[in-house]
Design a protein around this motif. Structure first.
Motif, short mmCIF file in Angstrom:
data_model
loop_
_atom_site.label_atom_id
_atom_site.label_comp_id
_atom_site.label_asym_id
_atom_site.label_seq_id
_atom_site.Cartn_x
_atom_site.Cartn_y
_atom_site.Cartn_z
N THR A 1 37.29 57.10 28.78
CA THR A 1 37.33 56.61 27.40
C THR A 1 38.74 56.77 26.84
O THR A 1 39.48 57.66 27.24
N GLY A 2 39.08 55.91 25.91
CA GLY A 2 40.35 56.06 25.19
C GLY A 2 41.53 55.36 25.80
O GLY A 2 42.55 55.19 25.13
N TYR A 3 41.44 54.94 27.08
CA TYR A 3 42.48 54.15 27.70
C TYR A 3 41.87 52.87 28.26
O TYR A 3 40.71 52.87 28.72
N TYR A 4 42.65 51.81 28.28
CA TYR A 4 42.15 50.49 28.62
C TYR A 4 43.09 49.81 29.61
O TYR A 4 44.31 49.99 29.55
N ARG A 5 42.52 48.99 30.50
CA ARG A 5 43.29 48.23 31.49
C ARG A 5 43.19 46.74 31.15
O ARG A 5 42.28 46.31 30.43
N PRO A 6 44.10 45.92 31.69
CA PRO A 6 44.16 44.51 31.28
C PRO A 6 43.02 43.64 31.79
O PRO A 6 42.57 42.73 31.09
N GLU A 7 42.60 43.85 33.04
CA GLU A 7 41.55 43.03 33.62
C GLU A 7 40.50 43.92 34.26
O GLU A 7 40.72 45.11 34.50
N MET A 8 39.36 43.31 34.54
CA MET A 8 38.26 44.08 35.09
C MET A 8 38.62 44.66 36.45
O MET A 8 38.26 45.78 36.79
N GLN A 9 39.38 43.89 37.23
CA GLN A 9 39.68 44.29 38.60
C GLN A 9 41.14 44.02 38.92
O GLN A 9 41.74 43.05 38.45
N CYS A 10 41.75 44.89 39.74
CA CYS A 10 43.17 44.81 40.09
C CYS A 10 43.41 45.76 41.25
O CYS A 10 42.64 46.71 41.46
N ILE A 11 44.48 45.54 42.00
CA ILE A 11 44.86 46.47 43.06
C ILE A 11 45.04 47.89 42.50
O ILE A 11 44.78 48.87 43.20
N MET A 12 45.43 48.01 41.26
CA MET A 12 45.63 49.33 40.67
C MET A 12 44.33 49.96 40.19
O MET A 12 44.31 51.12 39.77
N PHE A 13 43.22 49.20 40.24
CA PHE A 13 41.91 49.72 39.83
C PHE A 13 41.06 50.10 41.03
O PHE A 13 40.44 51.17 41.06
N ASP A 14 40.97 49.22 42.00
CA ASP A 14 40.16 49.50 43.19
C ASP A 14 40.87 48.93 44.41
O ASP A 14 42.05 48.60 44.35
N ARG A 15 40.17 48.84 45.51
CA ARG A 15 40.81 48.39 46.76
C ARG A 15 40.72 46.89 46.94
O ARG A 15 40.63 46.39 48.06
N SER A 16 40.77 46.17 45.84
CA SER A 16 40.81 44.71 45.91
C SER A 16 42.22 44.28 46.33
O SER A 16 43.11 45.11 46.50
N ASP A 17 42.42 42.96 46.46
CA ASP A 17 43.65 42.51 47.11
C ASP A 17 44.60 41.75 46.19
O ASP A 17 45.53 41.10 46.66
#
Length: 471
Positions: free
Chosen positions: A429-445
């Motif tokens: 809580t309290g911090y937000y990311r730009p998109e639902m998914q990204c290389i910096m969020f999970d192991r997506s590409d």
């Protein structure tokens, strides 16, 4: 043999192009302290063997990134000659529990074009207002007798992985190996080429491939692999790279800054990624210092790019359900990282140019369902590590986790929307990311739009457009 001859010719060509550049000056110093205080002390001033690799028309950093900033000024006029933002291992360590009970010292270095006259070097740090203030100042005379001017011959020659032009016109990435024996050298070179290829298959690096040179360098060691103390595995390696940094089993950093700089100085470089000769999942990245990745892991491609995102562009981790090595919590101040926000002022969101009109801020996403699944995943992951299970089982778990996340996110109407998704920067809580998914969020590409833009900004800082370079 032919490949190495080509690499040697490429290095000679770049070295000749550098001849008109000033020399490279490096200041090695000690950064010590604890959770409440910090101190700096000079170690030495070095003139490196190769000329300055950077673009002399872009010596001032206006990106406002990093926990620290180095400034080189004319002490007589106060004119700013050079600046770069960066972060440090010390800054991460001082947020650990150990820092509340003990003092520690870390080696650090800053590099800049060698001046002709004495200069003032200042290290600045972000304060509580998110502004930089001076924490250490030292005067450097490039002609002083104690400046180290003579270096030993290069212990190994750099390999040109991708050479697209003179170093001052390009971003120079140096891939360094640690834990590779003489017999492992071909393996290292293959890994460096494979991972560089993957980096330039990933946007926005893909579109800017010609703006980079990539070099590879490894000093052979007596045994393969680096230390992993949590499993009672210890190896001597030239750069002191090891797992379990600050008690986190997956966190890998090089611990000998001097050894790293003394090796790296024999190749043109502005950024360094260290490949460790291990299969266990792990890596790390410090903005403006270096990044690391386990070269033999099934997820090496992801690790290489994700950790380079930290080191190269100062990108924040967007995940928040994994345990981290340092303390989080407390006041939600606006992060300096370009891809995380405390959303104190939605109308002036730092990435608002990417947000379509009418997008709700915060932006809805299946947060509860994601966290429920993530808690189960993290429990299973911890059990695998505690039992020291084969790495193939951990890799399979990662695939399972990513498949579940993709299945959860795919039908969501905000899947590819740029907004402000709560949960980032290690906080639910309290911090937000730009998109639902990204290389910096999970192991997506893929990098999200904001991260891709932040990367492009750094490429622009270090490279020179072809129209200006004459290429």
């Amino acid at each position: 043999m032919l490949r190495h001859l080509v690499s040697l010719l490429a290095l000679c060509a770049c070295t000749c192009a550098l001849a008109a550049q000033p020399a490279t000056m490096r200041v090695d110093y000690y950064h010590t302290g604890n959770a409440l205080e910090e101190h700096y002390a000079m170690d030495r001033v070095v003139i490196e063997p190769l000329p300055w690799p950077g673009n002399m028309s872009q010596t001032i950093d206006n990106t406002n990134r990093g926990n620290n900033l180095v400034e080189v000024t004319d002490p007589k006029t106060g004119k700013l000659l050079y600046s770069r933002g960066f972060s440090t291992v010390f800054a991460e360590w001082r947020s650990t529990e150990e820092a509340t009970k003990a003092n520690r010292g870390f080696q650090e270095s800053v590099r800049f074009p060698k001046p002709e006259q004495p200069v003032r070097v200042r290290i600045l740090k972000r304060d509580d207002r998110n502004q930089f203030s001076v924490v250490w100042t030292t005067d450097i005379d490039p002609n002083a007798m104690d400046v180290v001017r003579k270096q030993p011959p290069a212990p190994v020659k750099p390999i040109g992985i991708r050479v697209n032009g003179p170093s001052p016109d390009k971003v120079d990435l140096l891939i360094v190996g640690d834990g590779y024996t003489t017999k492992d050298m071909k393996k290292f070179e293959a890994a460096a080429r494979r991972l560089a290829d993957h980096l330039f298959q990933t946007s926005p690096f893909k579109e800017r491939e010609k703006d980079f040179n990539v070099w590879a360098l490894a000093l052979p060691t007596g045994e393969s692999g680096v230390s992993r103390p949590s499993t009672n595995t210890y190896h001597q390696s030239p750069l002191g790279a090891r797992y379990d940094i600050f008690g986190s089993e997956r966190y890998v950093l090089a611990t000998d800054n001097r050894a790293l700089r003394e090796l790296a100085q024999y190749a043109p470089y502005e950024f360094i990624e260290i490949l460790v000769n291990n299969e266990t999942y792990g890596g790390g990245g410090i903005f403006g210092q270096f990044s690391t990745a386990a070269a033999d892991n099934d997820w090496a491609n992801y690790l290489f790019v994700h950790e380079f995102g930290h080191h190269f562009a100062g990108l924040a981790d967007e995940y928040y359900t994994s345990p981290v090595a340092y303390a989080t919590g407390g006041e939600r101040r606006e992060p300096w990282e370009p891809n995380a926000t405390a959303l104190h002022d939605p109308a002036n969101l730092k990435w608002k140019k990417f947000v379509k009109e009418g997008t709700p801020l915060p932006t809805p996403w299946p947060k509860d369902a994601y966290e429920t699944a993530s808690r189960a995943y993290q429990k299973e992951r911890a059990a695998l590590r505690a039992a020291n299970r084969p790495e193939s089982e951990m890799s399979a778990l990662f695939h399972k986790d990513l498949e579940h996340t993709d299945a959860l996110f795919t039908p969501d109407p905000n899947r590819h929307v740029v907004g402000a998704f709560e949960g980032a920067n290690y906080e639910a809580t309290g911090y937000y990311r730009p998109e639902m998914q990204c290389i910096m969020f999970d192991r997506s590409d893929k990098f999200c739009s904001v991260c891709a833009d932040a990367i492009s900004t750094i490429i622009d800082l270090y490279s020179r457009p072809a129209s200006k370079s004459g290429i």
